[in-house]
Design a protein around this motif. Structure first.
Motif, PDB file in Angstrom:
ATOM      1  N   TYR A  71     -32.688  20.059 -46.827  1.00 37.94           N
ATOM      2  CA  TYR A  71     -32.432  19.898 -45.392  1.00 37.94           C
ATOM      3  C   TYR A  71     -33.070  20.997 -44.542  1.00 37.94           C
ATOM      4  N   ASN A  72     -33.938  21.806 -45.151  1.00 37.31           N
ATOM      5  CA  ASN A  72     -34.617  22.905 -44.440  1.00 37.31           C
ATOM      6  C   ASN A  72     -33.643  23.848 -43.752  1.00 37.31           C
ATOM      7  N   ILE A  73     -32.589  24.207 -44.465  1.00 36.83           N
ATOM      8  CA  ILE A  73     -31.575  25.128 -43.950  1.00 36.83           C
ATOM      9  C   ILE A  73     -31.785  26.480 -44.607  1.00 36.83           C
ATOM     10  N   ASP A  74     -31.847  27.521 -43.798  1.00 37.19           N
ATOM     11  CA  ASP A  74     -31.923  28.884 -44.310  1.00 37.19           C
ATOM     12  C   ASP A  74     -30.513  29.272 -44.759  1.00 37.19           C
ATOM     13  N   ALA A  75     -30.286  29.321 -46.060  1.00 39.67           N
ATOM     14  CA  ALA A  75     -28.950  29.569 -46.610  1.00 39.67           C
ATOM     15  C   ALA A  75     -28.415  30.938 -46.203  1.00 39.67           C
ATOM     16  N   GLU A  76     -29.296  31.919 -46.126  1.00 42.18           N
ATOM     17  CA  GLU A  76     -28.850  33.258 -45.733  1.00 42.18           C
ATOM     18  C   GLU A  76     -28.345  33.259 -44.294  1.00 42.18           C
ATOM     19  N   LYS A  77     -29.061  32.589 -43.405  1.00 40.01           N
ATOM     20  CA  LYS A  77     -28.602  32.492 -42.005  1.00 40.01           C
ATOM     21  C   LYS A  77     -27.288  31.724 -41.920  1.00 40.01           C
ATOM     22  N   ALA A  78     -27.171  30.658 -42.708  1.00 36.78           N
ATOM     23  CA  ALA A  78     -25.930  29.880 -42.713  1.00 36.78           C
ATOM     24  C   ALA A  78     -24.755  30.736 -43.175  1.00 36.78           C
ATOM     25  N   LEU A  79     -24.989  31.544 -44.205  1.00 32.04           N
ATOM     26  CA  LEU A  79     -23.927  32.416 -44.707  1.00 32.04           C
ATOM     27  C   LEU A  79     -23.561  33.491 -43.691  1.00 32.04           C
ATOM     28  N   HIS A  80     -24.560  34.086 -43.047  1.00 35.57           N
ATOM     29  CA  HIS A  80     -24.275  35.087 -42.010  1.00 35.57           C
ATOM     30  C   HIS A  80     -23.473  34.480 -40.860  1.00 35.57           C
ATOM     31  N   LYS A  81     -23.795  33.245 -40.509  1.00 32.90           N
ATOM     32  CA  LYS A  81     -23.049  32.560 -39.444  1.00 32.90           C
ATOM     33  C   LYS A  81     -21.583  32.373 -39.855  1.00 32.90           C
ATOM     34  N   THR A  82     -21.370  32.009 -41.113  1.00 39.23           N
ATOM     35  CA  THR A  82     -20.006  31.826 -41.607  1.00 39.23           C
ATOM     36  C   THR A  82     -19.258  33.152 -41.673  1.00 39.23           C
ATOM     37  N   ILE A  83     -19.940  34.201 -42.112  1.00 37.23           N
ATOM     38  CA  ILE A  83     -19.313  35.532 -42.150  1.00 37.23           C
ATOM     39  C   ILE A  83     -18.888  35.939 -40.746  1.00 37.23           C
ATOM     40  N   SER A  84     -19.744  35.694 -39.776  1.00 38.90           N
ATOM     41  CA  SER A  84     -19.412  36.011 -38.382  1.00 38.90           C
ATOM     42  C   SER A  84     -18.203  35.207 -37.920  1.00 38.90           C
ATOM     43  N   LYS A  85     -18.183  33.930 -38.284  1.00 43.65           N
ATOM     44  CA  LYS A  85     -17.063  33.064 -37.909  1.00 43.65           C
ATOM     45  C   LYS A  85     -15.755  33.601 -38.490  1.00 43.65           C
ATOM     46  N   TYR A  86     -15.768  33.927 -39.789  1.00 43.36           N
ATOM     47  CA  TYR A  86     -14.556  34.450 -40.417  1.00 43.36           C
ATOM     48  C   TYR A  86     -14.173  35.809 -39.853  1.00 43.36           C
ATOM     49  N   SER A  87     -15.162  36.612 -39.525  1.00 43.63           N
ATOM     50  CA  SER A  87     -14.893  37.950 -38.985  1.00 43.63           C
ATOM     51  C   SER A  87     -14.103  37.895 -37.693  1.00 43.63           C
ATOM     52  N   SER A  88     -14.407  36.916 -36.862  1.00 42.00           N
ATOM     53  CA  SER A  88     -13.695  36.840 -35.588  1.00 42.00           C
ATOM     54  C   SER A  88     -12.496  35.897 -35.653  1.00 42.00           C
ATOM     55  N   ARG A  89     -12.672  34.722 -36.190  1.00 40.02           N
ATOM     56  CA  ARG A  89     -11.617  33.719 -36.190  1.00 40.02           C
ATOM     57  C   ARG A  89     -10.448  34.078 -37.084  1.00 40.02           C
ATOM     58  N   ASP A  90     -10.730  34.622 -38.262  1.00 41.79           N
ATOM     59  CA  ASP A  90      -9.682  34.854 -39.254  1.00 41.79           C
ATOM     60  C   ASP A  90      -9.346  36.325 -39.445  1.00 41.79           C
ATOM     61  N   ARG A  91      -9.644  37.139 -38.466  1.00 49.11           N
ATOM     62  CA  ARG A  91      -9.425  38.586 -38.575  1.00 49.11           C
ATOM     63  C   ARG A  91      -7.998  38.919 -38.994  1.00 49.11           C
ATOM     64  N   GLU A  92      -7.018  38.291 -38.397  1.00 49.45           N
ATOM     65  CA  GLU A  92      -5.612  38.601 -38.680  1.00 49.45           C
ATOM     66  C   GLU A  92      -5.132  37.974 -39.984  1.00 49.45           C
ATOM     67  N   ARG A  93      -5.745  36.897 -40.376  1.00 46.33           N
ATOM     68  CA  ARG A  93      -5.306  36.150 -41.568  1.00 46.33           C
ATOM     69  C   ARG A  93      -5.356  36.977 -42.837  1.00 46.33           C
ATOM     70  N   TRP A  94      -6.315  37.858 -42.978  1.00 44.15           N
ATOM     71  CA  TRP A  94      -6.519  38.589 -44.214  1.00 44.15           C
ATOM     72  C   TRP A  94      -5.752  39.903 -44.280  1.00 44.15           C
ATOM     73  N   LYS A  95      -4.979  40.239 -43.234  1.00 43.63           N
ATOM     74  CA  LYS A  95      -4.248  41.494 -43.235  1.00 43.63           C
ATOM     75  C   LYS A  95      -3.068  41.493 -44.191  1.00 43.63           C
ATOM     76  N   SER A  96      -2.445  40.351 -44.402  1.00 48.09           N
ATOM     77  CA  SER A  96      -1.325  40.298 -45.344  1.00 48.09           C
ATOM     78  C   SER A  96      -1.659  39.310 -46.450  1.00 48.09           C
ATOM     79  N   PRO A  97      -1.276  39.641 -47.665  1.00 54.25           N
ATOM     80  CA  PRO A  97      -1.586  38.739 -48.782  1.00 54.25           C
ATOM     81  C   PRO A  97      -0.858  37.406 -48.650  1.00 54.25           C
ATOM     82  N   ILE A  98      -1.525  36.372 -49.105  1.00 54.62           N
ATOM     83  CA  ILE A  98      -0.918  35.043 -49.116  1.00 54.62           C
ATOM     84  C   ILE A  98       0.001  34.961 -50.326  1.00 54.62           C
ATOM     85  N   THR A  99       1.209  34.487 -50.115  1.00 58.47           N
ATOM     86  CA  THR A  99       2.165  34.377 -51.226  1.00 58.47           C
ATOM     87  C   THR A  99       2.512  32.951 -51.512  1.00 58.47           C
TER      88      THR A  99
END
Length: 99
Positions: A71-99
């Motif tokens: 599909y002519n997708i740059d996988a590294e760019k796609a991964l960086h985009k996802t990392i950015s998404k998780y960095s902002s959207r899920d910032r609070e989610r990873w502070k406490s362990p999931i039980t």
């Protein structure tokens, strides 16, 4: 993108990419094999063989890169985009362990 280019050159040497549904099927198969090896490594099913996980992760990555290349997708760019998404959207989610 050099690893993607290496995968692309290999696939073209083999005759070209499979159809998308066939590549997706291969990815799902590889994910199943990775799942089985993780279950073994964690002692859930079978004997521990954590070294096998490395091979299965490589197989999953290879299958994903084949799809990205098709599909002519740059996988590294796609991964960086996802990392950015998780960095902002899920910032609070990873502070406490999931039980």
């Amino acid at each position: 993108m050099s690893i993607q280019k290496e995968v692309d050159e290999l696939i073209k040497k083999f005759g070209g990419y499979w159809e998308p549904f066939a590549m997706l099927t291969a990815l799902i198969e590889e994910l199943g094999e990775l799942s089985r090896e993780i279950l073994k490594a964690e002692g859930v099913k079978g004997q521990k063989e954590p070294a096998q996980i490395v091979e299965e992760i490589g197989d999953v990555l290879f299958a994903l890169l084949c799809i990205a290349n098709y599909y002519n997708i740059d996988a590294e760019k796609a991964l960086h985009k996802t990392i950015s998404k998780y960095s902002s959207r899920d910032r609070e989610r990873w502070k406490s362990p999931i039980t």
